[in-house]
Design a protein around this motif. Structure first.
Motif, mmCIF file in Angstrom:
data_model
loop_
_atom_site.group_PDB
_atom_site.id
_atom_site.type_symbol
_atom_site.label_atom_id
_atom_site.label_comp_id
_atom_site.label_asym_id
_atom_site.label_seq_id
_atom_site.Cartn_x
_atom_site.Cartn_y
_atom_site.Cartn_z
ATOM 1 N N LEU A 91 0.716 -1.238 -0.040
ATOM 2 C CA LEU A 91 -0.087 -0.111 0.170
ATOM 3 C C LEU A 91 0.862 1.361 -0.026
ATOM 4 N N ARG A 92 2.007 1.372 0.296
ATOM 5 C CA ARG A 92 3.130 2.204 0.578
ATOM 6 C C ARG A 92 3.951 2.320 -0.509
ATOM 7 N N ASP A 93 3.456 1.511 -1.909
ATOM 8 C CA ASP A 93 4.300 1.502 -3.024
ATOM 9 C C ASP A 93 5.698 1.133 -2.955
ATOM 10 N N ARG A 94 6.077 0.373 -1.718
ATOM 11 C CA ARG A 94 7.497 -0.274 -1.649
ATOM 12 C C ARG A 94 7.555 -1.583 -2.185
ATOM 13 N N LEU A 95 8.631 -1.644 -2.697
ATOM 14 C CA LEU A 95 8.812 -3.210 -3.275
ATOM 15 C C LEU A 95 8.760 -4.186 -2.419
ATOM 16 N N ILE A 96 7.820 -5.393 -2.404
ATOM 17 C CA ILE A 96 7.718 -6.107 -1.185
ATOM 18 C C ILE A 96 8.963 -6.946 -1.311
ATOM 19 N N PRO A 97 9.574 -7.189 -0.034
ATOM 20 C CA PRO A 97 10.815 -8.002 0.044
ATOM 21 C C PRO A 97 10.659 -9.386 -0.161
ATOM 22 N N GLY A 98 11.438 -10.101 -0.962
ATOM 23 C CA GLY A 98 11.666 -11.265 -1.335
ATOM 24 C C GLY A 98 11.691 -12.404 -0.333
ATOM 25 N N GLY A 99 12.521 -12.279 0.889
ATOM 26 C CA GLY A 99 12.514 -13.081 1.895
ATOM 27 C C GLY A 99 11.264 -13.192 2.829
ATOM 28 N N LEU A 100 10.488 -11.827 3.079
ATOM 29 C CA LEU A 100 9.098 -12.106 3.587
ATOM 30 C C LEU A 100 8.243 -12.797 2.835
ATOM 31 N N THR A 101 8.061 -12.548 1.556
ATOM 32 C CA THR A 101 7.256 -13.201 0.662
ATOM 33 C C THR A 101 7.414 -14.789 0.512
ATOM 34 N N THR A 102 8.479 -15.023 0.745
ATOM 35 C CA THR A 102 9.132 -16.443 0.407
ATOM 36 C C THR A 102 8.466 -17.224 1.803
ATOM 37 N N LEU A 103 8.841 -16.555 2.974
ATOM 38 C CA LEU A 103 8.293 -17.091 4.331
ATOM 39 C C LEU A 103 6.877 -17.357 4.323
#
Length: 121
Positions: A91-103
């Motif tokens: 929602l803040r237009d920041r790139l979603i981190p891959g590590g958290l996405t993978t977790l």
């Protein structure tokens, strides 16, 4: 409604949510390295929330096997991470981190496998 029907319905809802999750992961990791569209993130969250609500309802009303109860716990943790990914990054237009996405994905897939085992074994 009996517990197996509720577990199988929750499995179907989570399967649809997983398709959205795969599309979002592809967009994030293999596309143009940007966040997925908001409508897809909302549909993914809505389907997963519906599945989780039904799973928790089944656990508290008719009882479920231990693997389904453990799946519910893992899905709750995955949902909390999903909310963080959405509110803090998407929602803040920041790139979603891959590590958290993978977790988030590993927790959700693990929970889904446990739920399928409880639903169809």
């Amino acid at each position: 409604m009996d517990s197996m029907t509720m577990l199988q319905t929750a499995s179907a809802l989570f399967a649809l949510a997983a398709l959205g999750g795969l599309a979002m992961a592809a967009s994030r990791f293999f596309g143009h390295k940007h966040n997925p569209p908001s409508w897809l993130a909302m549909a993914h969250g809505l389907l997963a929330a519906a599945g989780l609500t039904l799973l928790i309802y089944a656990a508290f009303t008719v009882g479920v096997p231990w693997s389904a109860a453990l799946a519910a716990v893992l899905f709750v943790v995955a949902a909390v991470l999903g909310v963080v990914l959405n509110l803090v990054y998407h929602l803040r237009d920041r790139l979603i981190p891959g590590g958290l996405t993978t977790l988030h994905a590993v927790l959700a897939v693990s929970a889904f496998v446990l739920l399928l085992w409880a639903s169809f074994a």
